[in-house]
Design an enzyme around this catalytic site. Structure first.
Site, mmCIF file in Angstrom:
data_model
loop_
_atom_site.group_PDB
_atom_site.id
_atom_site.type_symbol
_atom_site.label_atom_id
_atom_site.label_comp_id
_atom_site.label_asym_id
_atom_site.label_seq_id
_atom_site.Cartn_x
_atom_site.Cartn_y
_atom_site.Cartn_z
ATOM 1 N N ARG A 88 -5.351 3.018 -10.504
ATOM 2 C CA ARG A 88 -5.312 1.557 -10.539
ATOM 3 C C ARG A 88 -6.431 0.989 -11.389
ATOM 4 N NH1 ARG A 88 -2.507 0.879 -5.221
ATOM 5 N NH2 ARG A 88 -1.888 -1.272 -4.975
ATOM 6 N N ARG A 152 2.628 -6.176 6.713
ATOM 7 C CA ARG A 152 1.297 -5.680 6.360
ATOM 8 C C ARG A 152 0.313 -6.852 6.322
ATOM 9 N NH1 ARG A 152 1.891 -1.690 1.207
ATOM 10 N NH2 ARG A 152 -0.011 -2.804 0.656
HETATM 11 P P1 AMP Z 1 -0.636 -0.196 -1.827
HETATM 12 O O1 AMP Z 1 -0.096 0.388 -0.570
HETATM 13 O O2 AMP Z 1 -0.474 0.712 -3.011
HETATM 14 O O3 AMP Z 1 -0.149 -1.600 -2.081
HETATM 15 O O4 AMP Z 1 -2.217 -0.309 -1.622
HETATM 16 C C1 AMP Z 1 -2.762 -1.138 -0.590
HETATM 17 C C2 AMP Z 1 -4.252 -1.330 -0.831
HETATM 18 O O5 AMP Z 1 -4.920 -0.056 -0.748
HETATM 19 C C3 AMP Z 1 -4.659 -1.894 -2.192
HETATM 20 O O6 AMP Z 1 -4.590 -3.316 -2.248
HETATM 21 C C4 AMP Z 1 -6.105 -1.388 -2.301
HETATM 22 O O7 AMP Z 1 -6.994 -2.142 -1.493
HETATM 23 C C5 AMP Z 1 -5.991 0.011 -1.678
HETATM 24 N N1 AMP Z 1 -5.658 1.026 -2.706
HETATM 25 C C6 AMP Z 1 -4.517 1.765 -2.787
HETATM 26 N N2 AMP Z 1 -4.547 2.578 -3.852
HETATM 27 C C7 AMP Z 1 -5.732 2.330 -4.484
HETATM 28 C C8 AMP Z 1 -6.340 2.815 -5.668
HETATM 29 N N3 AMP Z 1 -5.734 3.730 -6.452
HETATM 30 N N4 AMP Z 1 -7.559 2.319 -6.007
HETATM 31 C C9 AMP Z 1 -8.182 1.416 -5.233
HETATM 32 N N5 AMP Z 1 -7.668 0.888 -4.122
HETATM 33 C C10 AMP Z 1 -6.445 1.341 -3.740
#
Ligand code: AMP
Ligand code: ADP
Length: 210
Positions: A88, A152
Site C-alpha cells: 500500500r 466494519r
Molecule cells: P483492508 O482490509 O485491506 O481494507 O485494510 C484495513 C486497514 O488495515 C487499512 O485501512 C489499514 O489501516 C490496515 N492495513 C491493511 N493492509 C495494510 C498495508 N499493506 N499497509 C498498511 N496498513 C494496512
C-alpha cells in the site's frame, strides 16, 4: 503466479480474491484480514494496529512488511500467492520486490463516487469474514456459515473519507510503480462482480498460458 491486487478501499479486491484464489489454487493473503485477526486475539501487535485502522490510517510499514515476510515463509506460498491490500506504499512495494518477483499487479479501477456506497453498504461475517453488500444481500446472517453480519468500524463515513485520501496519497503511486515494471493490468471495477471476475480470469489465463 505471484499476484498483487491494487485498488482503492472498496474496489472489490477481497471479493475477487476469494474466487481467483479458489480457481487458481493460490493462498489469499490479505494484510487487513491478518491485522483484524491480531485485533481479535488482542495481541500487542493487534492493539497497536487498531489505533491506525480505526482512524483510517495505514499501519506503519515496518509492521506490515514484517507480517508479510513471515507469511511468505509458509510452505503454501511456494507456488504462488495473491496479495490483497498489500503493498500500500512505495516502501512496501520495494521491500516486497526484494523478496519475490511480482508477475502481475491487477488494478481494480473504481472512482471515488462509487466507493462511498460500496463501503457504507459492506457487511462482513463476524465468524468467517465473508463479504456482502446490503444492496444484494438481505438478512443479518452469513450464507456460508450462518454467522452474524456486522459493519466494519472503519467503514463509518468519516473514516472512509480519510481512507480514500490516504489511498490517493500513498497507494495510488503503486500503479505507476508496477506499470514501469511492465506487469500492470487494469480492470474496470464498476462492472458487476461476475463481469469483473471474468475479466480478471481472462487476463490471467492469457498471461500465464504463455
Ligand atoms: P483492508 O482490509 O485491506 O481494507 O485494510 C484495513 C486497514 O488495515 C487499512 O485501512 C489499514 O489501516 C490496515 N492495513 C491493511 N493492509 C495494510 C498495508 N499493506 N499497509 C498498511 N496498513 C494496512
Ligand atoms: P476491498 O477488498 O477492495 O476493500 P470488497 O471486496 O470488500 O473491497 O468490496 C467492497 C464492497 O463492495 C462489498 O460490500 C462488496 O460486496 C461490494 N462489491 C465488490 N465488488 C463489487 C462490484 N463489482 N459491484 C458492486 N459491488 C461490489
Amino acid at each position: 503466479m505471484n499476484l498483487v491486487f491494487l485498488g482503492p478501499p472498496g474496489a472489490g479486491k477481497g471479493t475477487q480474491a476469494v474466487g481467483v484464489c479458489e480457481k487458481y489454487n493460490l493462498p489469499h493473503i490479505s494484510t487487513g484480514d491478518i491485522l483484524r485477526g491480531e485485533i481479535k486475539q488482542q495481541t500487542k501487535l493487534g492493539l497497536e494496529a487498531k489505533k491506525y485502522m480505526d482512524a483510517g490510517q495505514l499501519v506503519p510499514d515496518e509492521v506490515v512488511i514484517g507480517i508479510v515476510a513471515s507469511r511468505l515463509t509458509q510452505p503454501d506460498c511456494q507456488n504462488g500467492f495473491l496479495f490483497d491490500g498489500f503493498p500500500r506504499t512505495l516502501p512496501q512495494a520495494e521491500a516486497l520486490a526484494e523478496k519475490v518477483e511480482i508477475q502481475m499487479a491487477v488494478n481494480i479501477d473504481v472512482p471515488d463516487e462509487n466507493i462511498i456506497n460500496r463501503l457504507s453498504g459492506r457487511r462482513v461475517c463476524k465468524s468467517c469474514g465473508a463479504t456482502y453488500h446490503v444492496d444484494n444481500h438481505k438478512g443479518q446472517t452469513c450464507d456460508s456459515c450462518g454467522g452474524e453480519l456486522i459493519q466494519r468500524t472503519d467503514d463509518a463515513p468519516e473514516t472512509v473519507a480519510n481512507r480514500l485520501k490516504v489511498y490517493h496519497e500513498q497507494t495510488s503511486p503503486l500503479i505507476d510503480f508496477y506499470q514501469s515494471k511492465g506487469v500492470l493490468k487494469s480492470v474496470d471495477g464498476t462492472r458487476s462482480i461476475d463481469e469483473v471476475f471474468a475479466e480478471i480470469c481472462a487476463i490471467l489465463d492469457k498471461e500465464f498460458s504463455k
